[in-house]
Design a protein around this motif. Structure first.
Motif, short mmCIF file in Angstrom:
data_model
loop_
_atom_site.label_atom_id
_atom_site.label_comp_id
_atom_site.label_asym_id
_atom_site.label_seq_id
_atom_site.Cartn_x
_atom_site.Cartn_y
_atom_site.Cartn_z
N GLY A 182 0.79 -1.23 0.00
CA GLY A 182 0.00 0.00 0.00
C GLY A 182 0.82 1.28 0.00
N LEU A 183 0.43 2.21 0.85
CA LEU A 183 1.03 3.54 0.86
C LEU A 183 2.50 3.50 1.27
N GLY A 184 2.84 2.64 2.23
CA GLY A 184 4.24 2.54 2.66
C GLY A 184 5.14 2.11 1.52
N ARG A 185 4.66 1.17 0.75
CA ARG A 185 5.45 0.69 -0.39
C ARG A 185 5.63 1.78 -1.44
N GLU A 186 4.55 2.52 -1.72
CA GLU A 186 4.65 3.63 -2.69
C GLU A 186 5.67 4.67 -2.23
N LEU A 187 5.66 4.93 -0.93
CA LEU A 187 6.60 5.91 -0.38
C LEU A 187 8.04 5.39 -0.49
N ALA A 188 8.21 4.10 -0.24
CA ALA A 188 9.55 3.51 -0.38
C ALA A 188 10.06 3.68 -1.81
N ALA A 189 9.18 3.44 -2.78
CA ALA A 189 9.58 3.59 -4.19
C ALA A 189 9.94 5.04 -4.49
N ARG A 190 9.18 5.99 -3.92
CA ARG A 190 9.47 7.42 -4.13
C ARG A 190 10.86 7.78 -3.61
N TYR A 191 11.16 7.34 -2.38
CA TYR A 191 12.47 7.70 -1.80
C TYR A 191 13.60 6.98 -2.51
N ARG A 192 13.32 5.79 -3.02
CA ARG A 192 14.35 5.09 -3.79
C ARG A 192 14.66 5.87 -5.07
N GLU A 193 13.58 6.39 -5.72
CA GLU A 193 13.79 7.20 -6.93
C GLU A 193 14.65 8.43 -6.63
N ARG A 194 14.48 8.94 -5.41
CA ARG A 194 15.28 10.11 -5.01
C ARG A 194 16.71 9.75 -4.65
N GLY A 195 17.03 8.45 -4.65
CA GLY A 195 18.41 8.03 -4.39
C GLY A 195 18.69 7.68 -2.95
N ALA A 196 17.66 7.65 -2.10
CA ALA A 196 17.87 7.32 -0.69
C ALA A 196 18.05 5.82 -0.50
N GLU A 197 18.76 5.47 0.56
CA GLU A 197 18.79 4.07 0.98
C GLU A 197 17.55 3.83 1.83
N VAL A 198 16.81 2.77 1.52
CA VAL A 198 15.49 2.58 2.14
C VAL A 198 15.42 1.21 2.82
N ILE A 199 14.83 1.19 4.00
CA ILE A 199 14.50 -0.09 4.66
C ILE A 199 12.98 -0.14 4.81
N ILE A 200 12.39 -1.24 4.36
CA ILE A 200 10.95 -1.43 4.57
C ILE A 200 10.75 -2.58 5.55
N THR A 201 9.67 -2.50 6.32
CA THR A 201 9.38 -3.60 7.24
C THR A 201 7.94 -4.08 7.07
N GLY A 202 7.76 -5.35 7.41
CA GLY A 202 6.44 -5.96 7.51
C GLY A 202 6.55 -7.01 8.61
N ARG A 203 5.53 -7.85 8.73
CA ARG A 203 5.59 -8.85 9.81
C ARG A 203 6.59 -9.95 9.52
N ASP A 204 6.83 -10.22 8.25
CA ASP A 204 7.64 -11.37 7.88
C ASP A 204 8.90 -10.91 7.12
N ALA A 205 10.07 -11.30 7.63
CA ALA A 205 11.33 -10.83 7.04
C ALA A 205 11.49 -11.29 5.59
#
Ligand SMILES: NC(=O)c1ccc[n+]([C@@H]2O[C@H](COP(=O)([O-])OP(=O)(O)OC[C@H]3O[C@@H](n4cnc5c(N)ncnc54)[C@H](OP(=O)(O)O)[C@@H]3O)[C@@H](O)[C@H]2O)c1
Length: 230
Positions: free
Chosen positions: A14-37
């Motif tokens: 959902g929204l968290g994933r979209e935001l992760a993609a946005r920051y990745r496009e900006r060149g940031a290093e991104v960590i995403i989390t969910g319940r399952d590694a």
């Protein structure tokens, strides 16, 4: 942006994933989390290089510190995770309520607490609430309550974390988000002055604004096309 990763809790969908993609496009290093590694790692790989995944359960807050032990400096922290507790008061389910209350009110707070030594003065935080806090629906007992709690949480944390900035975002129903896509939403659209629901891109834009605008602190941003006006 200061040095450090963009950490998105609830970034596997959902929204968290979209935001992760946005920051990745900006060149940031991104960590995403969910319940399952494993799932988090797979979603991270789909988003692209520079994104990694971690697994922990916000409803088990005593496990959060251990799960985040290897995370380094954090420049942007976003708490977007949700479990949807459909819980009408006449059929109140205690287990579902405890799960959601724990994840949003204790799990979110414990995540911030755990990362305090990795945040710098220029870091910023966004917590996700939602318009259900002001516009309840049948079964939104816990959702409405915890999203109201997010409003209170940013006020106490903005004072305690200063000068680190913390803000809340409250989307209305996001029509193209995976949870709502394909569901009948005509009645909501009819009550929205813009005649259309907020989109994931618009919520990501608003979240980025809160994270990056250096004057935004202790605020709540509503992204709902003016839904509360009608
Ligand atoms: N979508 C909307 O229309 C809308 C409207 C108003 C507010 N919001 C708010 O916006 C935020 C994002 O919503 P969304 O619809 O994009 O969410 P979503 O697609 O349902 O994604 C939820 C995320 O939370 C994670 N998660 C669920 N339970 C968890 C737990 N116990 N511990 C840790 N992580 C957990 C999920 O990861 P795994 O499944 O990988 O575990 C996933 O990454 C939420 O806070 C929601 O309240 C959304």
């Amino acid at each position: 942006m200061p040095d450090g990763v963009v950490l998105i809790v609830g970034g596997t969908g959902g929204l968290g994933r979209e935001l992760a993609a946005r920051y990745r496009e900006r060149g940031a290093e991104v960590i995403i989390t969910g319940r399952d590694a494993e799932r988090a790692g797979a979603v991270a790989a789909e988003i692209g290089e520079g994104v990694t995944g971690l697994g922990f359960h916000l409803s088990h807050p005593e496990t959060i510190a251990g799960a985040l032990a290897d995370v380094g400096p954090v420049s942007r922290l976003v708490l977007a995770a949700i479990s949807r507790d459909n819980n009408p008061i006449h059929e109140y389910d205690i287990a579902g309520a405890i799960d959601l209350v724990t994840m949003k009110l204790v799990g979110y707070t414990e995540t911030v607490h755990t990362l305090l030594d990795r945040l710098s003065d220029d870091s910023s935080i966004v917590l996700f609430g939602g318009r259900a806090k002001d516009r309840p629906y049948p079964g939104s007992t816990t959702v409405t309550t915890v999203n109201g709690g997010i409003s209170a949480m940013i006020r106490t944390l903005a004072i305690q974390l200063a000068p680190i900035r913390i803000n809340a975002i409250h989307p209305g129903i996001v029509g193209d988000s995976p949870f709502w896509e394909g569901k009948p939403l005509d009645a909501v659209v009819a009550r929205t002055p813009t005649g259309r629901l907020a989109s994931m891109t618009q919520v990501v834009d608003a979240t980025e604004f809160l994270l990056e605008n250096q004057a935004m602190n202790g605020e709540e941003l509503y992204v709902d096309g003016g839904w509360m006006l009608m």
